[in-house]
Design an enzyme around this catalytic site. Sequence first.
Site, short mmCIF file in Angstrom:
data_model
loop_
_atom_site.label_atom_id
_atom_site.label_comp_id
_atom_site.label_asym_id
_atom_site.label_seq_id
_atom_site.Cartn_x
_atom_site.Cartn_y
_atom_site.Cartn_z
N ARG A 183 0.82 -1.22 0.00
CA ARG A 183 0.00 0.00 0.00
C ARG A 183 0.85 1.27 0.00
NH1 ARG A 183 -5.11 -1.48 3.98
NH2 ARG A 183 -6.50 -2.13 2.30
N LYS A 207 -18.04 -16.92 2.83
CA LYS A 207 -19.48 -16.75 3.00
C LYS A 207 -20.22 -16.26 1.76
CE LYS A 207 -19.23 -15.54 7.87
NZ LYS A 207 -19.32 -14.34 8.71
N GLY A 261 -7.86 -8.00 -0.95
CA GLY A 261 -7.94 -8.86 0.22
C GLY A 261 -7.21 -10.19 0.06
N GLY A 275 -12.55 -4.29 1.55
CA GLY A 275 -13.96 -3.90 1.59
C GLY A 275 -14.32 -2.91 0.49
C1 3PG Z 1 -8.62 -1.79 5.03
O1 3PG Z 1 -7.57 -2.22 5.49
O2 3PG Z 1 -9.50 -2.53 4.59
C2 3PG Z 1 -8.81 -0.31 4.93
O3 3PG Z 1 -7.66 0.37 5.30
C3 3PG Z 1 -10.00 0.12 5.77
O4 3PG Z 1 -9.80 -0.20 7.11
P1 3PG Z 1 -11.05 -0.39 8.06
O5 3PG Z 1 -11.75 -1.64 7.60
O6 3PG Z 1 -10.52 -0.48 9.45
O7 3PG Z 1 -11.96 0.82 7.87
#
Ligand code: 3PG
Length: 418
Positions: free
Chosen positions: A40, A206, A375, A398
Amino acid sequence: MPKLTIRDANFRGKRVFVRVDYNVPLEEKDGQIFITDSTRIIETLPTLRLLVEQGAKSILAAHLGRPKGKREPSMSLRPVAKDLADRLGCTVAFVDDCIGEKVEKTVSIMKPGDVLLLENVRYYDEEEANDPGFAERLAKVGDLYINDAFGAAHRAHASTEGVPRVIAKRGGQCAAGLLMERELKFLGEELENPAQPFVVLLGGAKVSDKIEVIDRLLEKANSLLIGGAMAYTFRLAQGHKTGKSLVEPDKVEVAKAALAKAKQRGVKFLLPTDDVIAVPTPTDKLDKKGKPVIEYQNARVNSSLDCPDDAAGLDIGPATVKAYTEEILNAKTLLWNGPMGLFENKQFAEGTFALARAVAEATEKKGATSIIGGGDSVKAVNQAKLGNRVTFMSTGGGASLELLEGKVLPGVAALNDK
Ligand code: 3PG
Ligand code: MG
């Protein structure tokens, strides 16, 4: 892109408030903190180099972890400042706060081309609450705003949503950085009208996490290849035995509806025809979260659609790998979200890794565009050492899921239109 980007703005001598996502994994060893994956940070370098070259004063804001309004020392961004400086090849100043006099004083002596990283914005509760007063205080040191924090763009927080609103109201430009632009291109625009065949690989634990994505992709994809524990809720919907596999019995109707929609739209909806199963056995050892570590015994390929009562399905089997590989090699556009099995465990990694190899081959030999949606799937492709052989890997978890669901991300919405 309909939003203003960093290419459309002029920064010379200006104070630019840059939101980045430096929520990186850290590890402590002998009292020292190490960043275990700097992806990142690395991915923001093009934006930062551009700002430095253009003589901007770059003020970087980010969050790390979820300190919930407390000054949690283990979640300080200080180690990130050092890592960033090494990679950027210039000094990165650090202030142990993100608002207030100390910040303002430091910014007041910055010269064009200087870079400053502020401390974790989540040390204040007001960040996640998107408190307008807090946003004003953050925005005090910015004439312009750049958002390069795609991974946090699904959060309507002060630094992602409030600050650009404040700066835009003052007439300052608010634009997407180069990383944000790339993420929106690959996970957004490219998938609006993808080159066909468009093949989607969906895995993970899921159905409930992915159902909105499935629903939307059923309108665009030619084939959906399903793997991961999610597949067992579909098997349950088809009346099969799932043994100790992870299932969501309350999502059976949702799974049935997805199968029906696929049929009605003529989308190929492939489910595993074989799998790797094993007997889960809890041990006395505890994991980091205090849960018993599970060992898996008697791992074997299962060619039946039913799973024995004492076993759980943990990876797709060789026949499934073969069928999915054929689909992948025919694709012109590939999107992958979620691993095919418990790849963190070597015994159950082959399905995921084999498909990663197929995706790389389709990209290199067949000219397919391959997009890895963040992810765990990114982690898996990296573990298979294929990260540089796919077209694009998202830095968002997310955020990429929400974008794939067709949602408007608040951090993007807050930027100026072109
Ligand atoms: C992540 O790592 O998914 C983002 O930096 C967002 O972090 P958070 O889910 O704690 O808001
Ligand atoms: Mg997260």
